[in-house]
Design a protein around this motif. Structure first.
Motif, PDB file in Angstrom:
ATOM      1  N   VAL A   1       0.852  -1.184   0.000  1.00 53.92           N
ATOM      2  CA  VAL A   1       0.000   0.000   0.000  1.00 53.92           C
ATOM      3  C   VAL A   1       0.887   1.233   0.000  1.00 53.92           C
ATOM      4  O   VAL A   1       1.847   1.301   0.754  1.00 53.92           O
ATOM      5  N   GLU A   2       0.609   2.166  -0.897  1.00 57.14           N
ATOM      6  CA  GLU A   2       1.408   3.387  -0.958  1.00 57.14           C
ATOM      7  C   GLU A   2       0.503   4.594  -0.835  1.00 57.14           C
ATOM      8  O   GLU A   2      -0.625   4.588  -1.330  1.00 57.14           O
ATOM      9  N   THR A   3       1.041   5.612  -0.187  1.00 54.52           N
ATOM     10  CA  THR A   3       0.247   6.832  -0.043  1.00 54.52           C
ATOM     11  C   THR A   3       0.228   7.586  -1.359  1.00 54.52           C
ATOM     12  O   THR A   3       1.253   7.727  -2.035  1.00 54.52           O
ATOM     13  N   TRP A   4      -0.924   8.029  -1.722  1.00 52.70           N
ATOM     14  CA  TRP A   4      -1.070   8.777  -2.967  1.00 52.70           C
ATOM     15  C   TRP A   4      -1.247  10.256  -2.631  1.00 52.70           C
ATOM     16  O   TRP A   4      -0.566  11.106  -3.168  1.00 52.70           O
ATOM     17  N   ILE A   5      -2.199  10.533  -1.725  1.00 51.20           N
ATOM     18  CA  ILE A   5      -2.384  11.907  -1.258  1.00 51.20           C
ATOM     19  C   ILE A   5      -2.333  11.870   0.260  1.00 51.20           C
ATOM     20  O   ILE A   5      -3.051  11.080   0.880  1.00 51.20           O
ATOM     21  N   ASP A   6      -1.500  12.698   0.816  1.00 49.73           N
ATOM     22  CA  ASP A   6      -1.297  12.691   2.271  1.00 49.73           C
ATOM     23  C   ASP A   6      -2.382  13.534   2.941  1.00 49.73           C
ATOM     24  O   ASP A   6      -2.527  14.711   2.629  1.00 49.73           O
ATOM     25  N   ILE A   7      -3.158  12.922   3.820  1.00 51.30           N
ATOM     26  CA  ILE A   7      -4.194  13.670   4.529  1.00 51.30           C
ATOM     27  C   ILE A   7      -4.098  13.351   6.010  1.00 51.30           C
ATOM     28  O   ILE A   7      -3.990  12.183   6.388  1.00 51.30           O
ATOM     29  N   ASP A   8      -4.094  14.380   6.834  1.00 50.35           N
ATOM     30  CA  ASP A   8      -4.135  14.176   8.280  1.00 50.35           C
ATOM     31  C   ASP A   8      -5.276  14.998   8.829  1.00 50.35           C
ATOM     32  O   ASP A   8      -5.370  16.190   8.576  1.00 50.35           O
ATOM     33  N   VAL A   9      -6.179  14.326   9.530  1.00 46.30           N
ATOM     34  CA  VAL A   9      -7.308  15.044  10.130  1.00 46.30           C
ATOM     35  C   VAL A   9      -7.234  14.859  11.634  1.00 46.30           C
ATOM     36  O   VAL A   9      -7.343  13.737  12.116  1.00 46.30           O
ATOM     37  N   ALA A  10      -7.012  15.958  12.348  1.00 43.73           N
ATOM     38  CA  ALA A  10      -6.965  15.947  13.814  1.00 43.73           C
ATOM     39  C   ALA A  10      -6.023  14.868  14.320  1.00 43.73           C
ATOM     40  O   ALA A  10      -6.356  14.083  15.188  1.00 43.73           O
ATOM     41  N   GLY A  11      -4.850  14.816  13.697  1.00 45.76           N
ATOM     42  CA  GLY A  11      -3.849  13.862  14.139  1.00 45.76           C
ATOM     43  C   GLY A  11      -4.073  12.450  13.635  1.00 45.76           C
ATOM     44  O   GLY A  11      -3.245  11.572  13.833  1.00 45.76           O
ATOM     45  N   LEU A  12      -5.220  12.220  12.959  1.00 47.39           N
ATOM     46  CA  LEU A  12      -5.464  10.885  12.413  1.00 47.39           C
ATOM     47  C   LEU A  12      -4.930  10.831  10.988  1.00 47.39           C
ATOM     48  O   LEU A  12      -5.107  11.768  10.214  1.00 47.39           O
ATOM     49  N   ASP A  13      -4.291   9.719  10.685  1.00 49.90           N
ATOM     50  CA  ASP A  13      -3.695   9.535   9.373  1.00 49.90           C
ATOM     51  C   ASP A  13      -4.755   8.994   8.431  1.00 49.90           C
ATOM     52  O   ASP A  13      -5.152   7.827   8.516  1.00 49.90           O
TER      53      ASP A  13
ATOM     54  N   GLU B   1       1.299  -4.473   7.315  1.00 48.49           N
ATOM     55  CA  GLU B   1       1.889  -3.232   7.818  1.00 48.49           C
ATOM     56  C   GLU B   1       0.792  -2.406   8.466  1.00 48.49           C
ATOM     57  O   GLU B   1      -0.223  -2.094   7.837  1.00 48.49           O
ATOM     58  N   PHE B   2       1.018  -2.058   9.686  1.00 45.48           N
ATOM     59  CA  PHE B   2      -0.083  -1.499  10.473  1.00 45.48           C
ATOM     60  C   PHE B   2      -0.466  -0.085  10.060  1.00 45.48           C
ATOM     61  O   PHE B   2      -1.619   0.315  10.191  1.00 45.48           O
ATOM     62  N   TRP B   3       0.483   0.676   9.527  1.00 46.39           N
ATOM     63  CA  TRP B   3       0.207   2.110   9.308  1.00 46.39           C
ATOM     64  C   TRP B   3      -0.964   2.374   8.382  1.00 46.39           C
ATOM     65  O   TRP B   3      -1.671   3.364   8.532  1.00 46.39           O
ATOM     66  N   HIS B   4      -1.213   1.463   7.418  1.00 48.06           N
ATOM     67  CA  HIS B   4      -2.288   1.763   6.456  1.00 48.06           C
ATOM     68  C   HIS B   4      -3.632   1.197   6.879  1.00 48.06           C
ATOM     69  O   HIS B   4      -4.611   1.329   6.144  1.00 48.06           O
ATOM     70  N   PHE B   5      -3.703   0.587   8.059  1.00 47.79           N
ATOM     71  CA  PHE B   5      -4.973   0.007   8.488  1.00 47.79           C
ATOM     72  C   PHE B   5      -6.038   1.075   8.636  1.00 47.79           C
ATOM     73  O   PHE B   5      -7.136   0.956   8.098  1.00 47.79           O
ATOM     74  N   LEU B   6      -5.711   2.108   9.376  1.00 45.54           N
ATOM     75  CA  LEU B   6      -6.709   3.143   9.651  1.00 45.54           C
ATOM     76  C   LEU B   6      -7.150   3.872   8.377  1.00 45.54           C
ATOM     77  O   LEU B   6      -8.352   3.948   8.106  1.00 45.54           O
ATOM     78  N   PRO B   7      -6.219   4.401   7.563  1.00 48.09           N
ATOM     79  CA  PRO B   7      -6.690   5.084   6.351  1.00 48.09           C
ATOM     80  C   PRO B   7      -7.472   4.175   5.422  1.00 48.09           C
ATOM     81  O   PRO B   7      -8.495   4.589   4.866  1.00 48.09           O
ATOM     82  N   GLN B   8      -7.024   2.936   5.298  1.00 45.75           N
ATOM     83  CA  GLN B   8      -7.760   2.029   4.406  1.00 45.75           C
ATOM     84  C   GLN B   8      -9.168   1.786   4.925  1.00 45.75           C
ATOM     85  O   GLN B   8     -10.141   1.817   4.173  1.00 45.75           O
TER      86      GLN B   8
END
Lengths: 253, 117, 163
Positions: free
Chosen positions: A19-31, C5-12
């Protein structure tokens, strides 16, 4: 995914699931990054909406090709619910339809070269499975109240076995979403990994000898066809199992 | 007498209307002919997934309870045993097409379930 | 395994929820009612068409029956007319026959009466002649003159005795 493996056998067949980040978004500290996975989910959602809305747009009496396809999927799910849940299942029709279409479209988009298979992501499959599990449990408790606990003691089991049967039935009930999500995840991951592995053999073998290269090529073609079948079958199985769980929650037995 | 015979196109029309009604009604009934066979491989994968899921859930639950209560291997072992039981129950339900309760009659969806893997 | 990989759990999971809720809402409130409406409309139309066809068929059948019935009626009427005509003819012939019979019987009666009268006249003449003959005979045989009354009585007695 089969074609991007020209780097040779050294290519990691699991890399397609990264999984790769395409657009970086952070809302209230949540990724809340939009990843390649989220992108494909959005594409699938848009595709389903376009598929169902545009093809039915003219609402013609004699359906065209696309409209027949939409109507076919509508009746397919409607029959599935009627056969597995009964008439009480009508209110859950939009949910099962969305579920089936979402998984089917994600599976099918995953079959396109260079795309990404969302349903091979453990979070996604488990997320869907837990949505079904929690929804079904809520339906059960709304329908039967505390009586839904009776679900964990099958009829005809003698009382002295209850301390043994109830924890096992309870555990078996808790396992349902895990096996539901795991089944989709494992099938899609295994299929795509296998495709990648065999595709990895095609280039290095075929570069030197045509005949040995043809063998994994044939395997890739066969596996691709099998993967299309599995893509449909797994969406179907997921939806049918959801229907069966719904049936259990509504009818208890 | 010749004039007593109904014109052939009239009885033909009647037959065609009946046939059309039959077709219309048939669309409402499920088609029992569409049943795929479960391959042995597919069945093995299904049962393996059931067992893995059962054991995975049990081990995680056992470890979690042990961690909370500090009863190191006790609940892990208890849940492992129960997980085996639950796994076998699920495997049995999967194989026999039962969805819940070992005494429930075979459900009509058993064949549907046999399709997946 | 990159899936773990745990980091993408929440955004996904977040975007899964967003997509699925969007999908569910569009499906539940717009797309599926629309498809269902089209299907229901088609089903209605097919059923209405089938009903119309069935009704037309029944009408055709009824018309056929009416046609047959009118044919049968016409045939019966023709039969009745024929029978009536035959009956009328027979009655007229019978009447004529009767009239002829009556006339013939009248003539026979008349003839018989004439014969009877002639016979009575002849008989009366005969009685006179017999009386003359008897007078002559008695005069010749016994020479006695017999009165007319006696002669007439004797002749009448003789006739009655024979008769």
């Amino acid at each position: 995914m089969a074609t991007d493996s020209q780097g040779g056998g050294g290519h990691n067949p699991l890399e397609q699931f990264a999984v790769e980040t395409w657009i970086d978004i952070d809302v209230a500290g949540l990724d809340l990054d939009i990843t390649n996975s989220a992108r494909v989910m959005a594409i699938a959602t848009a595709a389903i909406i376009a598929f169902t809305m545009l093809s039915i747009g003219r609402r013609s009496m004699v359906p065209g090709r696309m409209q027949s396809l939409v109507e076919l999927s509508y009746e397919f799910i409607a029959n599935m619910i009627r056969d597995n849940v009964g008439n009480e299942g009508r209110p859950y029709f939009p949910f099962v339809f969305s579920l089936f279409m979402f998984i089917l479209f994600c599976n099918m988009i995953g079959m396109l070269p260079y795309s990404f298979t969302v349903t091979s992501q453990i979070v996604v499959t488990f997320g869907l499975a837990f949505v079904v599990f929690i929804g079904v449990t809520i339906v059960g408790f709304v329908r039967h109240g505390v009586g839904f606990f009776g679900f964990f003691l099958p009829q005809g089991v003698p009382g002295f076995l209850a301390p043994l049967v109830i924890p096992i039935e309870l555990l078996s009930y808790l396992i349902r979403p895990v096996s539901l999500g795991l089944r989709l995840f494992a099938n899609l991951t295994a299929g795509h990994t296998m495709l990648k592995v065999f595709a990895g053999f095609v280039a290095p073998l075929g570069a030197f000898y045509i005949v040995p290269g043809a063998i994994p090529m044939a395997a890739v073609v066969g596996l691709t066809l099998l993967e299309f079948a599995i893509a449909f079958l797994q969406a179907y199985v997921f939806a049918v199992l959801s229907c069966i769980y719904l049936h259990d929650a509504i009818h208890m037995h | 007498m010749a004039e007593r015979d109904r014109p052939s196109d009239l009885s033909d029309l009647q037959r065609r209307i009946a046939a059309a009604r039959e077709r219309d009604g048939a669309a409402d009934r499920p088609d029992p002919g569409k049943r795929a066979m479960a391959s042995g491989y597919g069945m093995a994968v299904r049962l393996a997934i059931e067992m893995v899921a059962a054991l995975g859930v049990s081990v995680l639950l056992g470890l979690w309870i042990d961690g909370e209560l500090g009863t190191a291997p006790l609940f892990l072992i208890v849940f492992l045993v129960m997980g085996m039981g639950a796994g076998f129950v699920n495997v049995y339900k999967t194989v026999s097409g039962f969805t819940h309760g070992s005494l429930r009659g075979p459900s009509k969806d058993g064949e549907d379930r046999a399709r997946g893997d | 395994m990159p899936q773990l990989e745990f980091w993408h759990f929440l955004p996904q999971f977040f975007w899964l929820a967003v997509c699925f809720v969007t999908l569910y809402c569009v499906m539940a409130f717009v797309a599926l009612p629309r498809i269902g409406g089209v299907l229901a409309r088609r089903k209605e139309k097919i059923e209405a068409d089938l009903d119309a066809a069935g009704k037309a068929e029944a009408e055709a059948d009824a018309a056929m029956r009416a046609h047959e019935a009118s044919l049968v009626g016409a045939r019966e009427a023709a039969h009745a007319v024929l029978a009536e005509a035959a009956e009328a003819g027979a009655a007229a012939a019978e009447a004529r026959r009767r009239a002829l019979d009556a006339e013939v019987a009248g003539r026979i009666d008349e003839a018989r009466r004439a014969i009877d009268a002639a016979r009575a006249e002849a008989m009366d003449g005969l009685a006179g002649m017999a009386a003359e003959a008897a007078r002559a005979a008695t005069a010749k045989l016994i020479g006695a003159a017999v009165s007319d009354d006696d002669l007439a009585g004797a002749v009448a007695a003789a006739r009655e005795g024979r008769a």
